[in-house]
Design an enzyme around this catalytic site. Structure first.
Site, PDB file in Angstrom:
ATOM      1  CE1 TYR A 102      -4.045   2.094   0.977  1.00  0.00           C
ATOM      2  CE2 TYR A 102      -2.436   3.263   2.323  1.00  0.00           C
ATOM      3  CZ  TYR A 102      -3.687   3.201   1.735  1.00  0.00           C
ATOM      4  OH  TYR A 102      -4.576   4.239   1.907  1.00  0.00           O
ATOM      5  CE  LYS A 104      -3.871   4.888  -1.497  1.00  0.00           C
ATOM      6  NZ  LYS A 104      -5.003   5.567  -2.153  1.00  0.00           N
TER       7      LYS A 104
HETATM    8  P1  NAP Z   1     -13.535   2.178   1.634  1.00  0.00           P
HETATM    9  O1  NAP Z   1     -14.521   2.562   2.652  1.00  0.00           O
HETATM   10  O2  NAP Z   1     -13.104   0.752   1.501  1.00  0.00           O
HETATM   11  O3  NAP Z   1     -14.062   2.710   0.218  1.00  0.00           O
HETATM   12  C1  NAP Z   1     -13.353   2.447  -0.964  1.00  0.00           C
HETATM   13  C2  NAP Z   1     -14.345   2.298  -2.080  1.00  0.00           C
HETATM   14  O4  NAP Z   1     -13.590   2.031  -3.290  1.00  0.00           O
HETATM   15  C3  NAP Z   1     -15.286   1.121  -1.875  1.00  0.00           C
HETATM   16  O5  NAP Z   1     -16.607   1.479  -2.209  1.00  0.00           O
HETATM   17  C4  NAP Z   1     -14.742   0.085  -2.840  1.00  0.00           C
HETATM   18  O6  NAP Z   1     -15.718  -0.793  -3.344  1.00  0.00           O
HETATM   19  C5  NAP Z   1     -14.222   0.971  -3.956  1.00  0.00           C
HETATM   20  N1  NAP Z   1     -13.319   0.233  -4.833  1.00  0.00           N
HETATM   21  C6  NAP Z   1     -12.430  -0.738  -4.506  1.00  0.00           C
HETATM   22  N2  NAP Z   1     -11.830  -1.192  -5.615  1.00  0.00           N
HETATM   23  C7  NAP Z   1     -12.338  -0.484  -6.657  1.00  0.00           C
HETATM   24  C8  NAP Z   1     -12.129  -0.502  -8.052  1.00  0.00           C
HETATM   25  N3  NAP Z   1     -11.285  -1.370  -8.620  1.00  0.00           N
HETATM   26  N4  NAP Z   1     -12.827   0.362  -8.833  1.00  0.00           N
HETATM   27  C9  NAP Z   1     -13.719   1.213  -8.275  1.00  0.00           C
HETATM   28  N5  NAP Z   1     -13.986   1.264  -6.969  1.00  0.00           N
HETATM   29  C10 NAP Z   1     -13.288   0.417  -6.158  1.00  0.00           C
HETATM   30  O7  NAP Z   1     -12.181   3.006   1.839  1.00  0.00           O
HETATM   31  P2  NAP Z   1     -11.922   4.529   2.303  1.00  0.00           P
HETATM   32  O8  NAP Z   1     -11.286   4.476   3.630  1.00  0.00           O
HETATM   33  O9  NAP Z   1     -13.090   5.382   2.050  1.00  0.00           O
HETATM   34  O10 NAP Z   1     -10.753   4.880   1.273  1.00  0.00           O
HETATM   35  C11 NAP Z   1     -10.927   5.777   0.175  1.00  0.00           C
HETATM   36  C12 NAP Z   1      -9.554   6.218  -0.288  1.00  0.00           C
HETATM   37  O11 NAP Z   1      -8.883   6.869   0.788  1.00  0.00           O
HETATM   38  C13 NAP Z   1      -8.639   5.078  -0.722  1.00  0.00           C
HETATM   39  O12 NAP Z   1      -7.869   5.476  -1.836  1.00  0.00           O
HETATM   40  C14 NAP Z   1      -7.760   4.868   0.499  1.00  0.00           C
HETATM   41  O13 NAP Z   1      -6.531   4.282   0.155  1.00  0.00           O
HETATM   42  C15 NAP Z   1      -7.609   6.292   0.967  1.00  0.00           C
HETATM   43  N6  NAP Z   1      -7.213   6.444   2.383  1.00  0.00           N
HETATM   44  C16 NAP Z   1      -7.989   5.940   3.388  1.00  0.00           C
HETATM   45  C17 NAP Z   1      -7.574   6.131   4.706  1.00  0.00           C
HETATM   46  C18 NAP Z   1      -8.373   5.613   5.890  1.00  0.00           C
HETATM   47  O14 NAP Z   1      -7.875   5.698   7.003  1.00  0.00           O
HETATM   48  N7  NAP Z   1      -9.584   5.125   5.717  1.00  0.00           N
HETATM   49  C19 NAP Z   1      -6.384   6.804   4.979  1.00  0.00           C
HETATM   50  C20 NAP Z   1      -5.636   7.295   3.932  1.00  0.00           C
HETATM   51  C21 NAP Z   1      -6.062   7.115   2.630  1.00  0.00           C
HETATM   52  P3  NAP Z   1     -15.921  -2.231  -2.620  1.00  0.00           P
HETATM   53  O15 NAP Z   1     -16.346  -1.904  -1.222  1.00  0.00           O
HETATM   54  O16 NAP Z   1     -16.968  -2.874  -3.457  1.00  0.00           O
HETATM   55  O17 NAP Z   1     -14.568  -2.887  -2.681  1.00  0.00           O
END
Ligand code: NAP
Length: 254
Positions: free
Chosen positions: A150, A154
């Site tokens: 990851y 990133k």
């Molecule tokens: P999340 O709740 O898991 O949401 C991610 C969404 O992306 C889900 O709806 C997922 O669908 C969808 N997805 C996965 N693979 C995909 C694909 N191939 N094409 C299109 N959509 C896809 O995660 P989140 O925490 O909101 O994360 C959103 C972004 O923020 C990500 O890039 C993550 O790396 C980044 N981020 C998150 C955090 C954190 O602490 N949460 C911190 C830093 C960065 P499914 O559920 O169907 O897989």
């Protein structure tokens, strides 16, 4: 249509849903896209002017086709947000080639393909635009446990953001990233369980460690991130490009 058009990937959950809703609040017609079409629909229903479409960001042709359809229908494209991302916590020595490939396919190639589709359309339309990538605190700090693939995926997004910003600036297209920290989303719930198992402790202990690592003293909300994305998409950020904005409550300062 007079409303500016914003397309958000991974908008069916967590940060992407919050970004879509915040952009909707600020007057955009929002296209919520996600691998999970039903989840994208739920987000779209929470927005005054919105539509939902399934999109797998690992499919470059699908990104191009969706953008072409939307530009055909709306005759504009103002904002593209590459937000879709995945994580799976495990020790560096245990990451299988298939896991590494999947992480890069979604987190890095997904941002690359989506950014290309959006940029091609924005260049053709000739009206500039704004592209925002959801990177991560782990795009700036490799010293985080159990997330080697990851972290690598990133860090690549930050380089990509700068390269895109440099090449697209002559077209009036700004490209920036946001770098969230510990955000309470379904992704975080999965990570809490994995990290607790890998450390041999309880999820509540891990959650408290994350809060203790955050000077502002709480876990982030998806809205904390969405408001910064909305700023980057606004005229207030008109001279801001190639940046990766940390929004993490001080958990990592650079
Ligand atoms: P999340 O709740 O898991 O949401 C991610 C969404 O992306 C889900 O709806 C997922 O669908 C969808 N997805 C996965 N693979 C995909 C694909 N191939 N094409 C299109 N959509 C896809 O995660 P989140 O925490 O909101 O994360 C959103 C972004 O923020 C990500 O890039 C993550 O790396 C980044 N981020 C998150 C955090 C954190 O602490 N949460 C911190 C830093 C960065 P499914 O559920 O169907 O897989």
């Amino acid at each position: 249509m007079n409303q500016p058009l914003a397309i958000v990937t991974g908008a069916g959950s967590g940060i992407g849903a919050a970004i879509a809703i915040e952009l909707g609040r600020r007057g955009f017609h929002v296209v919520a896209t996600d691998l999970d079409a039903a989840a994208a629909q739920v987000t779209a229903r929470a927005i005054a002017s919105a539509e939902a479409h399934p999109l797998d960001v690992t499919d470059a042709a699908a990104c191009d086709a969706l953008v072409a359809r939307l530009v055909d229908a709306h005759a504009r494209l103002d904002v593209w947000v590459s937000n879709a991302g995945i994580s799976k916590m495990q020790r560096f020595v245990d990451v299988a080639p298939a896991d590494l490939a999947r992480t890069f396919a979604v987190n890095t190639y997904g941002a690359f393909y989506g950014g290309q589709s959006a940029a091609r359309a924005m260049i053709a339309l000739g009206a500039g635009g704004c592209i925002i990538n959801t990177a991560s605190m782990a795009a700036k700090k490799g010293g985080v446990p159990f997330l080697a693939d990851y972290v690598a995926s990133k860090f690549a997004v930050l380089g990509l953001t700068q390269a895109m910003a440099y090449e697209l600036a002559p077209h009036g297209i700004r490209v920036n990233s946001v770098c969230p920290g510990f955000v309470a989303t379904p992704m975080q719930s999965r990570e809490l369980v994995w990290e607790a198992a890998l450390r041999g402790t309880a999820s509540e202990v891990v959650k408290q460690m994350w809060i203790d690592d955050t000077p502002l003293g709480r876990l982030q909300t998806p809205d904390d991130v969405a408001k910064v994305v909305a700023f980057l998409a606004s005229p207030d950020a008109e001279f801001l490009t190639g940046e990766s904005i940390s929004v993490n409550g001080g958990a990592f300062m650079d």
